[in-house]
Design a protein around this motif. Sequence first.
Motif, short mmCIF file in Angstrom:
data_model
loop_
_atom_site.label_atom_id
_atom_site.label_comp_id
_atom_site.label_asym_id
_atom_site.label_seq_id
_atom_site.Cartn_x
_atom_site.Cartn_y
_atom_site.Cartn_z
N GLU A 45 43.12 46.03 48.77
CA GLU A 45 42.11 44.99 48.61
C GLU A 45 41.16 45.31 47.45
OE1 GLU A 45 40.28 44.46 52.45
OE2 GLU A 45 42.08 43.50 53.27
N ILE A 46 40.82 46.57 47.28
CA ILE A 46 39.96 46.97 46.15
C ILE A 46 40.68 46.70 44.84
CG2 ILE A 46 38.99 48.98 44.95
CD1 ILE A 46 38.26 50.09 47.75
N GLU A 47 41.95 47.02 44.76
CA GLU A 47 42.73 46.78 43.55
C GLU A 47 42.81 45.28 43.25
OE1 GLU A 47 44.71 47.19 40.12
OE2 GLU A 47 43.69 48.78 41.24
N GLU A 48 43.02 44.48 44.28
CA GLU A 48 43.07 43.02 44.10
C GLU A 48 41.71 42.50 43.64
OE1 GLU A 48 44.65 39.06 44.26
OE2 GLU A 48 45.49 41.05 43.98
N TYR A 49 40.64 43.01 44.20
CA TYR A 49 39.29 42.62 43.78
C TYR A 49 39.06 42.99 42.32
CZ TYR A 49 34.23 42.43 43.49
OH TYR A 49 32.95 42.16 43.09
N ARG A 50 39.49 44.18 41.93
CA ARG A 50 39.34 44.62 40.54
C ARG A 50 40.10 43.69 39.60
NH1 ARG A 50 42.02 46.70 36.74
NH2 ARG A 50 43.88 46.95 38.00
N ARG A 51 41.33 43.35 39.99
CA ARG A 51 42.17 42.49 39.16
C ARG A 51 41.53 41.11 39.03
NH1 ARG A 51 45.69 38.66 39.44
NH2 ARG A 51 45.70 38.47 41.69
N LEU A 52 41.06 40.56 40.14
CA LEU A 52 40.42 39.24 40.10
C LEU A 52 39.12 39.27 39.31
CD1 LEU A 52 41.03 38.04 43.78
CD2 LEU A 52 42.12 37.18 41.70
N SER A 53 38.36 40.35 39.42
CA SER A 53 37.11 40.48 38.67
C SER A 53 37.39 40.48 37.16
CB SER A 53 36.38 41.76 39.05
OG SER A 53 35.92 41.69 40.36
N GLN A 54 38.44 41.19 36.76
CA GLN A 54 38.81 41.21 35.34
C GLN A 54 39.22 39.82 34.88
OE1 GLN A 54 41.80 44.28 35.09
NE2 GLN A 54 40.29 45.83 34.54
N LEU A 55 39.97 39.12 35.71
CA LEU A 55 40.39 37.77 35.37
C LEU A 55 39.19 36.84 35.24
CD1 LEU A 55 42.70 35.78 34.89
CD2 LEU A 55 42.83 35.47 37.37
N VAL A 56 38.24 36.94 36.14
CA VAL A 56 37.04 36.11 36.08
C VAL A 56 36.26 36.42 34.80
CG1 VAL A 56 34.77 35.72 37.15
CG2 VAL A 56 36.83 35.70 38.55
N MET A 57 36.17 37.70 34.45
CA MET A 57 35.46 38.07 33.22
C MET A 57 36.15 37.47 32.00
SD MET A 57 32.76 39.72 34.01
CE MET A 57 32.31 40.47 32.48
N GLN A 58 37.47 37.51 31.96
CA GLN A 58 38.21 36.93 30.83
C GLN A 58 38.00 35.42 30.77
OE1 GLN A 58 42.23 38.15 31.58
NE2 GLN A 58 41.93 40.22 30.79
N LEU A 59 38.07 34.76 31.91
CA LEU A 59 37.87 33.32 31.95
C LEU A 59 36.44 32.95 31.54
CD1 LEU A 59 39.79 32.45 35.24
CD2 LEU A 59 40.46 31.87 32.90
N THR A 60 35.47 33.71 32.01
CA THR A 60 34.07 33.46 31.67
C THR A 60 33.86 33.62 30.17
OG1 THR A 60 33.38 34.20 33.85
CG2 THR A 60 31.69 34.16 32.13
N LYS A 61 34.46 34.64 29.60
CA LYS A 61 34.35 34.87 28.16
C LYS A 61 34.96 33.70 27.39
CE LYS A 61 35.58 38.08 24.48
NZ LYS A 61 36.36 39.25 24.11
N GLY A 62 36.13 33.26 27.81
CA GLY A 62 36.78 32.13 27.14
C GLY A 62 35.95 30.86 27.23
N ILE A 63 35.40 30.59 28.40
CA ILE A 63 34.56 29.41 28.59
C ILE A 63 33.32 29.52 27.71
CG2 ILE A 63 33.06 28.22 30.23
CD1 ILE A 63 35.22 28.90 32.39
N SER A 64 32.70 30.68 27.69
CA SER A 64 31.50 30.89 26.89
C SER A 64 31.79 30.67 25.40
CB SER A 64 30.97 32.30 27.12
OG SER A 64 29.85 32.55 26.31
N GLU A 65 32.91 31.18 24.93
CA GLU A 65 33.28 31.00 23.52
C GLU A 65 33.50 29.52 23.22
OE1 GLU A 65 36.67 33.55 23.17
OE2 GLU A 65 35.45 35.36 22.96
N ASN A 66 34.14 28.80 24.11
CA ASN A 66 34.38 27.38 23.89
C ASN A 66 33.09 26.58 23.94
OD1 ASN A 66 37.16 27.46 23.42
ND2 ASN A 66 37.61 27.46 25.61
#
Length: 83
Positions: A45-66
């Motif tokens: 579950e910690i690994e899944e949380y880490r993976r999802l957190s990284q994905l959210v950070m990438q998506l947030t960065k992309g949205i912010s850039e757009n």
Amino acid sequence: MPTENLSDLLDQVSESSTGGIDDLIGDLERLRGKLQTDGERIQREIEEYRRLSQLVMQLTKGISENVEKVRASADRPQGEPQE
């Protein structure tokens, strides 16, 4: 008290104590197995949380850039070349 009776009594006490210890050992072994299973689940579950957190950070960065691109485009006067 005859020796036979004392011997039988000691056997009963010993058997009862040994049985109790065996039961306790069994309980502890089951608990150990549960702790190991729970620990492995928590690790997954910690690994899944880490993976999802990284994905959210990438998506947030992309949205912010757009959003910044849209703002820059909206702030630019009409007819001005894009960068």
